[in-house]
Enzyme design. Structure first.
Site, PDB file in Angstrom:
ATOM      1  N   ASP A 169      25.556 -68.756 -19.921  1.00 41.54           N
ATOM      2  CA  ASP A 169      25.781 -70.049 -20.542  1.00 41.54           C
ATOM      3  C   ASP A 169      26.713 -70.905 -19.685  1.00 41.54           C
ATOM      4  O   ASP A 169      27.610 -70.376 -19.020  1.00 41.54           O
ATOM      5  CB  ASP A 169      26.397 -69.851 -21.929  1.00 41.54           C
ATOM      6  CG  ASP A 169      26.193 -71.048 -22.833  1.00 41.54           C
ATOM      7  OD1 ASP A 169      25.454 -71.975 -22.445  1.00 41.54           O
ATOM      8  OD2 ASP A 169      26.785 -71.070 -23.923  1.00 41.54           O
ATOM      9  N   HIS A 227      21.548 -75.103 -13.222  1.00 43.22           N
ATOM     10  CA  HIS A 227      20.592 -73.998 -13.353  1.00 43.22           C
ATOM     11  C   HIS A 227      20.275 -73.388 -11.992  1.00 43.22           C
ATOM     12  O   HIS A 227      20.132 -72.165 -11.869  1.00 43.22           O
ATOM     13  CB  HIS A 227      19.314 -74.486 -14.029  1.00 43.22           C
ATOM     14  CG  HIS A 227      19.505 -74.901 -15.459  1.00 43.22           C
ATOM     15  ND1 HIS A 227      19.939 -74.026 -16.435  1.00 43.22           N
ATOM     16  CD2 HIS A 227      19.341 -76.104 -16.071  1.00 43.22           C
ATOM     17  CE1 HIS A 227      20.015 -74.665 -17.586  1.00 43.22           C
ATOM     18  NE2 HIS A 227      19.659 -75.919 -17.399  1.00 43.22           N
ATOM     19  N   LEU A 234      18.252 -50.036 -10.469  1.00 46.12           N
ATOM     20  CA  LEU A 234      18.543 -50.935 -11.582  1.00 46.12           C
ATOM     21  C   LEU A 234      17.277 -51.601 -12.103  1.00 46.12           C
ATOM     22  O   LEU A 234      16.424 -52.044 -11.331  1.00 46.12           O
ATOM     23  CB  LEU A 234      19.525 -52.019 -11.109  1.00 46.12           C
ATOM     24  CG  LEU A 234      19.783 -53.177 -12.074  1.00 46.12           C
ATOM     25  CD1 LEU A 234      20.762 -52.749 -13.159  1.00 46.12           C
ATOM     26  CD2 LEU A 234      20.322 -54.385 -11.338  1.00 46.12           C
TER      27      LEU A 234
END
Length: 264
Positions: free
Chosen positions: A38, A55, A149
């Site tokens: 956020d 972004h 991962l």
């Protein structure tokens, strides 16, 4: 002379980071970290830039955090990239965000493959633009055999919709007779969620000072440790992740019991 001082300062900072990583690895590393990314828009606004610039900068942060999480031995990293509610944002911003997976994965896919990272996605894939679907599909196919991962993009994802879909699937199976009423339990519900192949998150991180879940993994976060920070996502760096993990490592996870406490 100035360049030498700057270089020495950077070397000290890097050494400090290396030491912190080493110390962190000696303790229990969260198996699954979920992040609500956020503050991209606010980061851009503070710099008099368009929201889309935030972004784009946030995409670079995903790369840094993925690399460190993989190095630490985190098994899964789920990043909340776009919610089902985010379609309400301005069309220009939504269109830009929908292009980011294509750019991110197009740029960093060789690095993800080299680092043995496996890319997956959870969310409503069918309603995404074709170019977004193609980028995700290509990355998933190219990394499906990787064993490091798991980088899980929550894209066009909403937890209430996910849970509703799981309930509908279970109800249909009961109606068809392949399940009975007594078969329905927590384990069965978890098996019908989009995260059925992942461990439940140990640690949730939310950036930018907000302290709500925003329809993110409501079922899966029942016993997750939460860590909130004022830092905006594009400014979230390796040191911030280590801060969150350090906080996690100093908590007593009791799961409703009295682990490590006097029970008398």
């Amino acid at each position: 002379m100035l360049h030498k001082l700057i270089r020495r300062k950077a070397e000290r900072q890097n050494q400090s980071l290396v030491e912190r990583i080493s110390r962190s690895k000696k303790e229990c590393i969260p198996s699954h970290i979920a992040i609500i990314m956020d503050g991209n828009g606010r980061w851009a606004k503070k710099r008099a830039l368009p929201r889309v610039a935030g972004h784009h900068e946030g995409m670079k942060t995903v790369r840094k955090i993925t690399r460190l999480a993989n190095d630490l031995g985190v098994r899964a990293l789920t990043v909340y990239a776009f919610s089902t509610e985010n379609w309400k944002r301005p069309k220009l911003e939504v269109d830009f965000i929908m292009r980011l997976p294509e750019e991110f994965l197009g740029t960093y896919l060789p690095e993800l493959i080299e680092q043995n990272v496996k890319v997956i996605m959870m969310g409503e894939n069918d309603t995404l633009p074709r170019y977004t679907q193609n980028a995700i599909r290509k990355a998933m196919e190219a990394t499906k055999e990787n064993t490091g991962l798991v980088l899980n993009f929550a894209l066009n994802y909403g937890s209430r919709a996910e849970i509703t879909q799981a309930m509908q699937q279970i109800a249909q199976q009961v109606q068809e007779g392949t399940l009975t009423y007594s078969d329905v339990n927590e384990e069965l519900i978890s098996q019908h969620l989009m995260t059925c192949d992942l461990p439940e998150p140990d640690l949730l991180i939310r950036t930018s000072g907000e302290v709500r879940l925003s329809n993110f993994m409501l079922w899966q976060l029942a016993y997750t440790e939460f860590w909130f920070t004022e830092t905006l996502w594009p400014d979230f760096d390796e040191s911030c992740l280590l801060d969150a993990i350090d906080s996690y490592q100093n908590r007593n996870r009791r799961y409703g019991g009295l682990k490590g406490e006097d029970t008398n």
